[in-house]
Design a protein around this motif. Sequence first.
Motif, short mmCIF file in Angstrom:
data_model
loop_
_atom_site.label_atom_id
_atom_site.label_comp_id
_atom_site.label_asym_id
_atom_site.label_seq_id
_atom_site.Cartn_x
_atom_site.Cartn_y
_atom_site.Cartn_z
N VAL A 40 42.05 37.89 40.16
CA VAL A 40 43.30 37.41 39.23
C VAL A 40 44.17 38.57 38.69
O VAL A 40 43.68 39.46 38.26
CB VAL A 40 42.85 36.59 38.19
CG1 VAL A 40 43.97 36.08 37.09
CG2 VAL A 40 41.96 35.50 38.38
N GLN A 90 48.48 36.09 29.28
CA GLN A 90 47.78 37.08 29.76
C GLN A 90 46.25 36.48 29.91
O GLN A 90 46.05 35.78 28.98
CB GLN A 90 47.42 38.57 29.15
CG GLN A 90 46.80 38.30 27.47
CD GLN A 90 46.56 39.47 26.95
OE1 GLN A 90 47.33 40.43 26.61
NE2 GLN A 90 45.08 40.10 27.32
N PRO A 91 45.30 36.89 30.82
CA PRO A 91 43.97 36.39 30.73
C PRO A 91 43.34 37.18 29.65
O PRO A 91 44.03 38.26 29.43
CB PRO A 91 43.38 36.81 32.17
CG PRO A 91 44.53 37.03 33.07
CD PRO A 91 45.72 37.50 32.13
N LEU A 137 43.75 29.20 32.12
CA LEU A 137 44.12 30.21 32.89
C LEU A 137 45.04 30.00 34.19
O LEU A 137 46.03 30.61 34.55
CB LEU A 137 42.79 30.79 33.43
CG LEU A 137 42.86 32.00 34.38
CD1 LEU A 137 43.49 33.47 33.50
CD2 LEU A 137 41.38 32.40 34.78
N ARG A 160 46.42 33.90 41.18
CA ARG A 160 44.97 34.13 41.56
C ARG A 160 44.69 34.14 43.19
O ARG A 160 45.58 33.32 43.80
CB ARG A 160 44.29 32.95 41.29
CG ARG A 160 42.78 32.93 41.32
CD ARG A 160 42.29 31.66 40.69
NE ARG A 160 41.58 30.83 41.91
CZ ARG A 160 41.16 29.54 41.35
NH1 ARG A 160 41.35 29.05 40.06
NH2 ARG A 160 40.83 28.88 42.27
N ILE A 193 36.72 33.68 31.10
CA ILE A 193 38.16 34.18 31.33
C ILE A 193 39.02 33.20 31.31
O ILE A 193 39.23 32.16 32.13
CB ILE A 193 38.24 34.91 32.86
CG1 ILE A 193 37.09 36.03 33.05
CG2 ILE A 193 39.61 35.50 32.67
CD1 ILE A 193 37.12 37.17 32.04
N GLU A 194 39.85 33.23 30.05
CA GLU A 194 40.69 32.06 29.80
C GLU A 194 42.33 32.62 29.48
O GLU A 194 42.45 33.77 29.97
CB GLU A 194 40.42 31.57 28.21
CG GLU A 194 38.91 30.95 28.35
CD GLU A 194 38.56 30.16 27.31
OE1 GLU A 194 39.43 30.35 26.08
OE2 GLU A 194 37.47 30.04 27.02
N GLY A 195 43.22 31.91 29.49
CA GLY A 195 44.45 32.44 29.17
C GLY A 195 44.81 32.55 27.63
O GLY A 195 44.40 31.56 27.07
N TRP A 228 51.08 35.77 36.40
CA TRP A 228 49.56 36.18 36.89
C TRP A 228 49.29 35.25 38.12
O TRP A 228 49.68 34.04 38.10
CB TRP A 228 48.63 36.25 35.79
CG TRP A 228 48.71 36.97 34.61
CD1 TRP A 228 49.50 36.94 33.68
CD2 TRP A 228 48.07 38.16 34.71
NE1 TRP A 228 49.51 38.00 32.92
CE2 TRP A 228 48.57 38.93 33.51
CE3 TRP A 228 46.89 38.78 35.36
CZ2 TRP A 228 47.83 40.23 32.92
CZ3 TRP A 228 46.33 40.14 34.74
CH2 TRP A 228 46.98 40.74 33.73
N ASN A 251 39.85 28.11 33.94
CA ASN A 251 39.16 29.05 33.39
C ASN A 251 37.89 29.47 34.22
O ASN A 251 37.24 28.46 34.77
CB ASN A 251 38.69 28.58 31.91
CG ASN A 251 39.84 28.50 31.16
OD1 ASN A 251 41.15 28.86 31.60
ND2 ASN A 251 39.67 27.62 29.99
N VAL A 264 48.82 30.58 33.27
CA VAL A 264 49.22 31.84 32.96
C VAL A 264 50.17 32.39 33.54
O VAL A 264 50.31 32.51 34.70
CB VAL A 264 48.09 32.77 32.61
CG1 VAL A 264 48.57 34.50 32.32
CG2 VAL A 264 46.84 32.34 31.64
#
Length: 464
Positions: free
Chosen positions: A294, A87-88, A281, A289, A70-72, A287, A59, A284
């Motif tokens: 991200v 999703q984030p 995150l 990074r 910003i988390e998932g 997605w 996160n 997720v």
Amino acid sequence: MNNKEQIFLRSALTLEGAVMSSANVMPWFWSRQDAHRFRLEKIPFSELSKWGFDADTGNLCHESGRFFSIEGIRVKTNWGSVPEWDQPIINQPEIGFLGFITKKIDGVLHFLVQAKMEPGNINMIQLAPTLQATRSNFTRVHQGKSPPYLEYFIDRSNSKVLFDSLQSEQGARFLRKRNRNIIIEVEHDIPVYEDYCWMTLGQVLQTMRHDNIVNMDARTVISCISYGGSDGIQVTQGGLGASLLRSLDPLNRSEYSNEAIISWFTEQKFKYDLGIERIPLRIVHGWERTDMCVRHESGKFFSVIACAVEADNREVSSWTQPLVKAHQQGLIAFVAKEFKGILHFLVQAKVEPGNFDVAEMAPTVQCLTGSYEEAAPEDRPPFIDYVLNAKLEQVCFDTLQSEEGGRFYREENRNLFILAGEDFPEEVPENYIWMTAAQLKEFIKYNNFVNVQARCLLSSLSFI
């Protein structure tokens, strides 16, 4: 003319302020941008100061544990054509202030408006409420200055509260986020600091006809204002102004009673499931990074980026932070139609993952990205083709408006208000209903009924 609805209406119909003429509003606005130094630069995540990815969850968080993260999330729902996705999302559990100070000047209510810089703003500055601050801001977690005028909202012993309610934020981007929307009135003189000015509500509404000038936070607070009937106040005869005013009068007949609307809305929330699981995150699905963002592996939807910011008129002069960047322009539209001479808005019950209670009342069409452009016909949102193909004479309002610049990077949506022709069907899908403006305003008074997109679009409509 003693009740507050009439006071608000008179202000909305006044285009020449006692302090600033309408001709000077936009020159003043641009002068405030020229008066300051702003800089925004996209940076790698590794250059973020006091922000970083948690070693266990991935996160993206501030070292204080405040502001936002910003988390998932993992979403499961029977609403729409996609039953499950990851999703984030922005998790900002604290409640902030969005507030206007108002004052009668020469007998007309004026609003203390701020030309406020936010890092994600188009134009860098936009017109904002008197106070726009998260709890982390006004408790000075950033070790900077307190926001101007905060004391008037903390100690309201010398003011009158005209409206005070918790209102939701974007359900597709925030996890159950709310802010306190408040309007207070003072009778005594107060200092007017640099970057602030008094404007009538009519001047603010006229400014909303320009692209990306009045920010989302100002629009959501203004949406909370009720006007009632004109009660003898002169408005433009005929046209949208008179129709809108009739629709705002709660004494005029509506197609559905408030009780019927509540039953319809309850049925929608009963029918649709919304399962939200907070997940790290780093896991997720779909997605990825990189050093700079991200993003979704398809390149669609939105991404999370990092930015370095400098501003000489903020509580802190420089900082870094994450921002959410939309990849396409969105579309937000109300279709309206007269029933027995009273204008009704076509409202949908829309499920979004960050909603507090499954669904909220949303505009007829709400697409926060342009992904609908590639969708198969059966997957395109209802009524979107009617909106996009509307005749010029049906379009009453058409501007580009920004999302909130403190969390979103230059995200804008096309805002449309369409008057339906006689060919538009009265019968609509079961998750849609016809409501008057007065009914929408009534439900705005309560928490988590009308979403921020519907509120902001409704706030943009003027009587002149």
